[in-house]
Motif scaffolding. Sequence first.
Motif, mmCIF file in Angstrom:
data_model
loop_
_atom_site.group_PDB
_atom_site.id
_atom_site.type_symbol
_atom_site.label_atom_id
_atom_site.label_comp_id
_atom_site.label_asym_id
_atom_site.label_seq_id
_atom_site.Cartn_x
_atom_site.Cartn_y
_atom_site.Cartn_z
ATOM 1 N N SER A 91 0.834 -1.207 0.000
ATOM 2 C CA SER A 91 0.000 0.000 0.000
ATOM 3 C C SER A 91 0.864 1.251 0.000
ATOM 4 C CB SER A 91 -0.907 0.019 1.232
ATOM 5 O OG SER A 91 -1.578 1.258 1.355
ATOM 6 N N PRO A 92 0.468 2.281 -0.753
ATOM 7 C CA PRO A 92 1.193 3.552 -0.715
ATOM 8 C C PRO A 92 0.834 4.406 0.494
ATOM 9 C CG PRO A 92 -0.642 3.712 -2.223
ATOM 10 C CD PRO A 92 -0.626 2.291 -1.738
ATOM 11 N N LEU A 93 -0.077 3.945 1.322
ATOM 12 C CA LEU A 93 -0.494 4.713 2.485
ATOM 13 C C LEU A 93 0.398 4.418 3.686
ATOM 14 C CD1 LEU A 93 -4.380 4.388 2.237
ATOM 15 C CD2 LEU A 93 -2.983 6.389 1.715
ATOM 16 N N ARG A 94 0.757 5.463 4.398
ATOM 17 C CA ARG A 94 1.431 5.360 5.678
ATOM 18 C C ARG A 94 0.577 6.107 6.685
ATOM 19 N NH1 ARG A 94 3.304 2.781 2.311
ATOM 20 N NH2 ARG A 94 5.493 2.466 1.730
ATOM 21 N N TRP A 95 0.671 5.708 7.938
ATOM 22 C CA TRP A 95 -0.258 6.232 8.929
ATOM 23 C C TRP A 95 0.474 6.698 10.174
ATOM 24 C CZ3 TRP A 95 -5.420 6.314 7.500
ATOM 25 C CH2 TRP A 95 -5.742 5.548 6.371
#
Length: 303
Positions: free
Chosen positions: A283-287
């Motif tokens: 996933s290109p999402l970081r949180w």
Amino acid sequence: MAVDVYHEGERTVQLRAGLHRQGESVSRIVRSAIPAVARDFLAGQMMLVLGAADAQGRMWASPVSGRPGFLRAESDTVLAVSGLPAPGDPLRARLGTPAPVGTVAVDFATRRRMRLNGRSVPDGDGARITLDQVYANCPKHMQQRQPCWRPATPAPEETWAQLPAHLQSLVAGADTFFIATTDRDGHADASHRGGNPGFVQVLSPTRLRWPDYTGNAMFNTLGNLEVDARAGLLFLDWDTGTTVQLTGTARTDWDPAAAAILPGAQRVVEFTVTSVVEIAHASPLRWSAPQLSRSNPPVALTC
């Protein structure tokens, strides 16, 4: 909407839990069309989790990510998804053919979530889902996180027949996961589960256990498991975008003694692992670090 939105398994679990009247009342939230307010919500999302069966009939939960706008309500009953799961994901090929899917769109920043279930058909590099169930869920047990976008190339998938040691640590420390299930007629569902870190217990490389907390009395997940034990789990590494997907079977333990061991548990769910897929940087999402929900019960101490 009337209580007939439920199938036999859901009604059986509601009765056993003594919550059939609450289930009947909350069934009114289930629609077959996307409300106007939900269109704006969907347009702002960056992640959708899909639940479906692969070509071998195994259930999986898979994330699809995109910039805001990648989810679009084409009409009151059609959701367009401009994207697919990462290469190597167990459901990527499946979505190249018509398939029943359950989905949940989750906005961790605002702690809002919406379930949209129906039938998917391929649409270029994405899918179009004709919906038959649309409804929002409360924010209970959702951790608050802020997303950022960091384009990355997914690594080749790695597969195991059981949970390796490094993934056992990730699962045992998780505060969130997603679960995909199906009813007897093949209608899929995807749902969110949350709790304090440690609420999922790794009993062995092939066995997990977690508490079933007080919810909305719909029992979509447990109702599906009542009639079909297949299930898929998705865990996310929030720092790296790595996905960990498990498929197997699940059962509900109704023994009060089992629930008494886990704080806040109304029941206990046990999951047997049959296959594991890890995709680094899927996933290109970081949180951001989570702000844990105040609704989360404490976790059981382990020796």
